[in-house]
Design a protein around this motif. Sequence first.
Motif: not given
Length: 435
Positions: A79, A81-83, A85-86, A89, A123, A126-127, A268
């Motif tokens: 996870g 990758a999502q962190r 991205f946040d 952003d 990735l 979907s993200s 994580s």
Amino acid sequence: MTWIASGSFLIGMVLLAMASSMPVAFAFLLANVIGAVVFLGGAAGIEQLVANMTTSITSFTLVTIPLFILMGELFFHTGIAQRVFDVLDKIFGRLPGRLSYMTVTGGTLFATLSGSSLANTALLGSSLLPEMKARGYQDRLSMGPIMACGGLAIVIPPSGLAVLLGSLAHLDIGALLLAGLVPGLLLAGLYAAVVFITVRLNPDAAPGYEVQPVGAARMLGMICGTLLPMLGVVAMVVGLIVLGIATPTESAAFGVLGVLIVAALFRSLSLGAIRLSLIGTVRVSGMIFLIIIGSSSFSQLLAFSGASAGLIGWATSLQVAPLVILAAMFAVLLLLGLFMESASIMLLTVPIFFPLAQGLGFDPIWFGVVVLVALEIGLVTPPFGLSLFVMLGVAPKGTTLKQVSLAVLPYLGCMLVLLLLLVVFPGLTGLLRAG
């Protein structure tokens, strides 16, 4: 046999086996066995073939491949990758087209950690795609950069395909990885320029919206707490190779350790994530090693039968410029890219193209980067590029292949510009090597 007859015999067996829906790696193995009987002499030839296959995958440098794959698998499954991205952003704030810029930045960063173009595309799609669609982004600023940046993982180190290419073509893997860094970053810059120009010419292509401001202290905390650790992993993997401190294999091991440490710090890291990462690594690595076995043996058969030497002699005797032959090889790579995935294309072309390129006087490392860029172009070339279908898989229902194809065209143009720059300025691949 003449070199034309022997080469046609070997390549024809491969194409015939592939036409029967046999997996590419097994098609080459079948051709190798038959070729060993014909050209190496019956049972003794098969024994020699087995010995050659064993030698081809018992090299320490090949440890780099599963390590790079494991690093990318851990990056996705934990996870992290999502962190990242946040945080990106928040960094881009109210910048017009910020989600597109975030795609380019995130795609470039993830390319250094995943090494897989299709995984990168999946990735990013979907993200980011759902929010981009919800915000009214047009296709060329949503799906386009996602597919384009997915392909950066082929060129930017650590690239699993670059390691595979280096192994198949017997190149210096460290030099090949470094040679792709500057062109890869230049290509990312061209993508960002497309986004900038598109937004300036048509602001409605990326409608603005209210973004909750983030204080300087919180922004600094997110950057230091999330982004810098991942940038540290990237710097460790690439920097150790650039500075000559570690080999690609050693730097890949440090990269795996770095992702594990970062995931543990983020709380994580779990047994489930490790299990999924190991399973994915074994599956992909097994496929790649089968490809190496098939290609190395096929290359030896081409050489032993006289097909390679005959082809090189014929091509170098032609009264045409070497660049014309280079263009013909690129056209073949592009054509194959419409129907085959990158590893299979390498398996088919490396034994033929690299000896030919060296016979024509091309630098093998430079030519390796050109091949990688050509494979990247093949992934997004309509109507059969694999990245197009990955995008269709994550895009909203009702999205058509025509929409996806039109969205990627400006970025496909960027790839062609990069290819032209590599031909005009071949030193772009030697900047880090020279340093």
